[in-house]
Write a protein that holds these residues in place. Structure first.
Motif, PDB file in Angstrom:
ATOM      1  N   ASP A 279      -8.116  -3.113  16.675  1.00  0.00           N
ATOM      2  CA  ASP A 279      -9.201  -2.036  15.932  1.00  0.00           C
ATOM      3  C   ASP A 279      -9.701  -2.244  14.846  1.00  0.00           C
ATOM      4  OD1 ASP A 279      -8.776   0.590  14.706  1.00  0.00           O
ATOM      5  OD2 ASP A 279      -7.213   0.858  15.040  1.00  0.00           O
ATOM      6  N   PHE A 280     -10.800  -1.807  14.488  1.00  0.00           N
ATOM      7  CA  PHE A 280     -12.373  -2.649  13.591  1.00  0.00           C
ATOM      8  C   PHE A 280     -11.620  -1.446  12.216  1.00  0.00           C
ATOM      9  CE2 PHE A 280     -14.926   1.514  14.049  1.00  0.00           C
ATOM     10  CZ  PHE A 280     -15.730   1.409  12.835  1.00  0.00           C
ATOM     11  N   LEU A 281     -11.070  -0.379  12.435  1.00  0.00           N
ATOM     12  CA  LEU A 281     -10.752   0.640  11.241  1.00  0.00           C
ATOM     13  C   LEU A 281     -10.130  -0.029  11.044  1.00  0.00           C
ATOM     14  CD1 LEU A 281     -12.330   3.427  10.434  1.00  0.00           C
ATOM     15  CD2 LEU A 281     -11.257   4.566  11.374  1.00  0.00           C
ATOM     16  N   ARG A 282      -8.700  -0.177  11.310  1.00  0.00           N
ATOM     17  CA  ARG A 282      -7.747  -0.563  10.762  1.00  0.00           C
ATOM     18  C   ARG A 282      -8.205  -1.985  10.130  1.00  0.00           C
ATOM     19  NH1 ARG A 282      -3.634  -0.085  14.677  1.00  0.00           N
ATOM     20  NH2 ARG A 282      -3.457   1.707  14.174  1.00  0.00           N
ATOM     21  N   GLN A 283      -8.501  -3.028  10.369  1.00  0.00           N
ATOM     22  CA  GLN A 283      -9.142  -4.037   9.792  1.00  0.00           C
ATOM     23  C   GLN A 283     -10.037  -3.419   8.704  1.00  0.00           C
ATOM     24  OE1 GLN A 283      -9.973  -7.610  12.570  1.00  0.00           O
ATOM     25  NE2 GLN A 283      -8.502  -6.874  14.477  1.00  0.00           N
ATOM     26  N   TRP A 284     -10.760  -2.735   8.905  1.00  0.00           N
ATOM     27  CA  TRP A 284     -11.324  -2.794   7.860  1.00  0.00           C
ATOM     28  C   TRP A 284     -10.716  -1.570   7.379  1.00  0.00           C
ATOM     29  CZ3 TRP A 284     -12.980   2.958   5.780  1.00  0.00           C
ATOM     30  CH2 TRP A 284     -13.433   2.700   5.264  1.00  0.00           C
ATOM     31  N   ARG A 285     -10.000  -1.133   6.860  1.00  0.00           N
ATOM     32  CA  ARG A 285      -9.057  -0.404   5.810  1.00  0.00           C
ATOM     33  C   ARG A 285      -8.355  -1.585   5.103  1.00  0.00           C
ATOM     34  NH1 ARG A 285      -7.061   3.928  10.062  1.00  0.00           N
ATOM     35  NH2 ARG A 285      -8.358   5.489   9.276  1.00  0.00           N
ATOM     36  N   VAL A 286      -7.533  -2.634   5.856  1.00  0.00           N
ATOM     37  CA  VAL A 286      -7.327  -3.969   4.851  1.00  0.00           C
ATOM     38  C   VAL A 286      -7.813  -4.488   4.439  1.00  0.00           C
ATOM     39  CG1 VAL A 286      -6.015  -5.736   5.612  1.00  0.00           C
ATOM     40  CG2 VAL A 286      -5.199  -3.454   7.080  1.00  0.00           C
ATOM     41  N   GLY A 287      -9.621  -5.121   4.800  1.00  0.00           N
ATOM     42  CA  GLY A 287      -9.925  -5.694   4.476  1.00  0.00           C
ATOM     43  C   GLY A 287     -10.465  -5.710   2.709  1.00  0.00           C
ATOM     44  N   LEU A 288     -10.520  -3.960   3.091  1.00  0.00           N
ATOM     45  CA  LEU A 288     -11.335  -3.201   1.907  1.00  0.00           C
ATOM     46  C   LEU A 288     -10.074  -3.681   0.653  1.00  0.00           C
ATOM     47  CD1 LEU A 288     -13.224  -1.746   0.458  1.00  0.00           C
ATOM     48  CD2 LEU A 288     -12.729   0.365   1.603  1.00  0.00           C
ATOM     49  N   SER A 289      -9.008  -3.319   1.271  1.00  0.00           N
ATOM     50  CA  SER A 289      -7.958  -3.261   0.323  1.00  0.00           C
ATOM     51  C   SER A 289      -8.210  -4.538  -0.126  1.00  0.00           C
ATOM     52  CB  SER A 289      -6.258  -2.791   1.128  1.00  0.00           C
ATOM     53  OG  SER A 289      -5.248  -2.805   0.090  1.00  0.00           O
ATOM     54  N   VAL A 290      -7.235  -6.002   0.577  1.00  0.00           N
ATOM     55  CA  VAL A 290      -7.629  -6.717  -0.420  1.00  0.00           C
ATOM     56  C   VAL A 290      -8.412  -7.153  -1.386  1.00  0.00           C
ATOM     57  CG1 VAL A 290      -7.294  -9.627  -0.182  1.00  0.00           C
ATOM     58  CG2 VAL A 290      -6.075  -8.120   1.818  1.00  0.00           C
ATOM     59  N   ASP A 291     -10.175  -7.095  -0.923  1.00  0.00           N
ATOM     60  CA  ASP A 291     -11.429  -6.863  -1.492  1.00  0.00           C
ATOM     61  C   ASP A 291     -11.460  -6.621  -2.835  1.00  0.00           C
ATOM     62  OD1 ASP A 291     -13.182  -8.625  -1.152  1.00  0.00           O
ATOM     63  OD2 ASP A 291     -15.073  -6.934  -1.009  1.00  0.00           O
TER      64      ASP A 291
END
Length: 173
Positions: A60-72
């Protein structure tokens, strides 16, 4: 891609409008077409294609994007970014959204700029290269070259003779 893999299109229905509202930009048309045909999963036992997998989320690219954005954005990590010298894309801004990777830790991203919707250069990185490589081509062309063009280095895998198949991810119909 269908001819290369012998895949029977799935015809997956996705609410792209909702996803694009969350991102604040439209996604590449060819990417959406690839996902509707294949879903998220693995090409040639080694190239991971992220989609909208509402199951456990491995593809799921959207879920991974959300996590990456949160960490970033997490201040406890300071100004360090996992995609330095870039940032993970934030709505209205400019940054990276991952759509694929390999078992060898190669990573494939779009460089998205909310001020330039419709322009999706691909940035890829590999441990073998040590930095980012930019490709001004579509997602489908890049993926096809990775899978079928042995001279597409350092990202091409055709020289390994892994076959041209696709294995759907966990949330596939």
């Amino acid at each position: 891609m269908i001819e290369l893999t012998g895949w029977e299109p799935l015809g997956i229905s996705v609410d792209w409008a909702a996803i694009e509202r969350e991102l604040g930009v439209p996604l590449p048309t060819d990417y959406k077409e690839l996902y509707e045909v294949f879903g998220g999963g693995v090409f040639s036992d080694s190239v991971y294609f992220l989609g909208r997998d509402e199951g456990p989320g491995a593809f799921d690219f959207l879920r991974q994007w959300r996590v990456g954005l949160s960490v970033d954005r997490d201040s406890k990590f300071g100004d360090v970014s996992a995609v330095a010298p870039y940032a993970v894309y934030a709505p209205g801004g400019k940054g990276l959204v991952e759509w694929g990777s390999t078992e060898w830790a190669d990573e494939y991203f779009w460089l998205i700029d909310a001020e330039r919707p419709g322009n999706y250069p691909i940035l890829a990185r590999s441990n073998d290269v040590g930095g980012w490589v930019r490709y001004d081509m579509s997602t489908a062309e890049f993926l096809c070259r990775v899978l079928a063009d042995a001279d597409f280095q350092p990202f091409g895998i055709a020289q390994y003779n892994l076959g041209m198949m696709f294995e759907p991810g966990s949330g596939a119909p």
